[in-house]
Design a protein around this motif. Sequence first.
Motif, mmCIF file in Angstrom:
data_model
loop_
_atom_site.group_PDB
_atom_site.id
_atom_site.type_symbol
_atom_site.label_atom_id
_atom_site.label_comp_id
_atom_site.label_asym_id
_atom_site.label_seq_id
_atom_site.Cartn_x
_atom_site.Cartn_y
_atom_site.Cartn_z
ATOM 1 N N ASP A 134 8.656 1.612 -7.139
ATOM 2 C CA ASP A 134 8.744 0.628 -8.004
ATOM 3 C C ASP A 134 9.638 -0.490 -7.433
ATOM 4 O O ASP A 134 9.181 -1.888 -7.488
ATOM 5 N N GLN A 135 10.826 -0.404 -6.845
ATOM 6 C CA GLN A 135 11.741 -1.427 -6.328
ATOM 7 C C GLN A 135 10.728 -2.237 -5.253
ATOM 8 O O GLN A 135 11.011 -3.412 -5.388
ATOM 9 N N THR A 136 10.424 -1.585 -4.373
ATOM 10 C CA THR A 136 9.625 -2.182 -3.335
ATOM 11 C C THR A 136 8.467 -2.984 -3.802
ATOM 12 O O THR A 136 8.289 -4.239 -3.524
ATOM 13 N N LEU A 137 7.723 -2.561 -4.674
ATOM 14 C CA LEU A 137 6.466 -3.124 -5.265
ATOM 15 C C LEU A 137 6.656 -4.329 -6.003
ATOM 16 O O LEU A 137 6.368 -5.256 -5.752
ATOM 17 N N ILE A 138 7.812 -4.109 -6.783
ATOM 18 C CA ILE A 138 8.370 -5.393 -7.770
ATOM 19 C C ILE A 138 8.951 -6.352 -6.646
ATOM 20 O O ILE A 138 8.687 -7.748 -6.813
ATOM 21 N N ARG A 139 9.639 -5.989 -5.900
ATOM 22 C CA ARG A 139 10.430 -7.016 -4.712
ATOM 23 C C ARG A 139 9.516 -7.726 -4.021
ATOM 24 O O ARG A 139 9.338 -9.022 -3.982
ATOM 25 N N VAL A 140 8.294 -7.335 -3.438
ATOM 26 C CA VAL A 140 7.323 -7.964 -2.595
ATOM 27 C C VAL A 140 6.583 -8.641 -3.499
ATOM 28 O O VAL A 140 6.135 -9.946 -3.272
ATOM 29 N N MET A 141 6.113 -8.145 -4.740
ATOM 30 C CA MET A 141 5.223 -9.054 -5.557
ATOM 31 C C MET A 141 6.050 -10.190 -6.065
ATOM 32 O O MET A 141 5.371 -11.449 -6.083
ATOM 33 N N GLY A 146 -4.093 0.996 -10.868
ATOM 34 C CA GLY A 146 -4.056 2.665 -11.096
ATOM 35 C C GLY A 146 -2.910 3.112 -10.795
ATOM 36 O O GLY A 146 -2.590 4.339 -11.091
ATOM 37 N N ASP A 147 -1.840 2.574 -10.548
ATOM 38 C CA ASP A 147 -0.365 3.060 -10.116
ATOM 39 C C ASP A 147 0.728 2.766 -10.922
ATOM 40 O O ASP A 147 1.768 2.881 -10.788
ATOM 41 N N THR A 148 0.614 1.775 -11.948
ATOM 42 C CA THR A 148 1.592 1.450 -12.819
ATOM 43 C C THR A 148 1.094 1.382 -14.040
ATOM 44 O O THR A 148 -0.102 1.726 -14.642
ATOM 45 N N SER A 149 2.073 0.985 -15.230
ATOM 46 C CA SER A 149 1.745 1.087 -16.488
ATOM 47 C C SER A 149 2.603 0.261 -17.656
ATOM 48 O O SER A 149 3.471 -0.244 -16.987
ATOM 49 N N GLY A 150 2.213 -0.007 -18.524
ATOM 50 C CA GLY A 150 2.698 -0.619 -19.651
ATOM 51 C C GLY A 150 3.106 -2.302 -19.217
ATOM 52 O O GLY A 150 2.257 -3.067 -18.623
ATOM 53 N N ASP A 151 4.072 -2.825 -19.560
ATOM 54 C CA ASP A 151 4.287 -4.094 -19.656
ATOM 55 C C ASP A 151 4.629 -4.554 -17.974
ATOM 56 O O ASP A 151 4.279 -5.736 -17.515
ATOM 57 N N TYR A 202 0.806 -1.160 0.178
ATOM 58 C CA TYR A 202 0.060 -0.125 -0.052
ATOM 59 C C TYR A 202 1.064 1.291 -0.148
ATOM 60 O O TYR A 202 0.574 2.324 -0.622
ATOM 61 N N TYR A 203 1.851 1.323 0.956
ATOM 62 C CA TYR A 203 2.717 2.606 0.898
ATOM 63 C C TYR A 203 3.769 2.708 -0.325
ATOM 64 O O TYR A 203 4.013 3.661 -0.635
ATOM 65 N N SER A 204 3.997 1.741 -0.843
ATOM 66 C CA SER A 204 4.796 1.686 -2.129
ATOM 67 C C SER A 204 4.085 2.353 -3.361
ATOM 68 O O SER A 204 4.595 2.894 -4.178
ATOM 69 N N MET A 205 2.720 2.358 -3.089
ATOM 70 C CA MET A 205 2.041 2.928 -4.008
ATOM 71 C C MET A 205 1.163 4.402 -3.689
ATOM 72 O O MET A 205 0.493 4.779 -4.524
ATOM 73 N N LYS A 206 1.351 4.518 -2.453
ATOM 74 C CA LYS A 206 0.691 5.740 -1.740
ATOM 75 C C LYS A 206 1.203 7.084 -2.212
ATOM 76 O O LYS A 206 2.471 7.378 -2.105
ATOM 77 N N GLY A 207 0.499 8.040 -2.473
ATOM 78 C CA GLY A 207 1.022 9.385 -2.844
ATOM 79 C C GLY A 207 1.829 9.522 -4.210
ATOM 80 O O GLY A 207 1.462 8.567 -4.967
#
Length: 235
Positions: free
Chosen positions: A180-187, A216-221, A170-175
């Motif tokens: 991106d690094q945290t979002l990708i690493r956790v996923m 809502g917070d990422t794009s593309g591939d 949540y906080y990796s995409m908030k604000g």
Amino acid sequence: MTPPILYDVTSLRNAIKGAGTDEKVLIEILSSRTAQQIKDITAAYRQEFNKNLEEDVTGDTSGHFRRLLVILLQASRQQGVQEGNIETDAQTLFSAGEKNYGTDEDQFITILGNRSAEHLRRVFAAYMKLAGYEMEESVQRETSGGLRDLLLAVVKCARSVPAYFAETLYYSMKGAGTDDQTLIRVMVSRSEVDMLDIRADYRRLFTKSLHSAIQGDTSGDCRKALLLLCGGDVA
């Protein structure tokens, strides 16, 4: 496609080497992995880089933050619940923080770093009755910097690892902007571990689906890949 343990090892190495230390990666991995996973990570780190992970961590960190990281790396938490120590641990934590002026960080580190998750959950309940505050509130008020962030992660993971990662996402995409690094690493690291639980906790905690947040917070591939890892728009 990297084996999970090797992915963790590489993430830790990248967090340590070079100028500066990515404390966020150290905190996330070392607070959330099981004792056996930590032992496997330490062994794989030595095999992959011919280096000692504990030595690398101690050489790149300092103070109370370093001490708690070392305790976590030793992967020697007590097993089960020590019934006779629940009230004692709660009282010790209260005396180390809220009860007196100043903070005895060593007591926080010793108890939170060495007790089992099951035991800590019982201690947190006793602490709430004694202090009138949740453990997280006291950690926020009584500590600061990297130690505070690490203690909070340990407390949250003792309560629920999936909920901890739901909050991290949540906080990796908030604000403004996305971490991106945290979002990708956790996923990536949790996709075949507890993603369904993380999705359910994300919806419970933030009243929206993880799938819709990623959309809502990422794009593309990158978005396409993350949505596939997420696995759907249901809890």
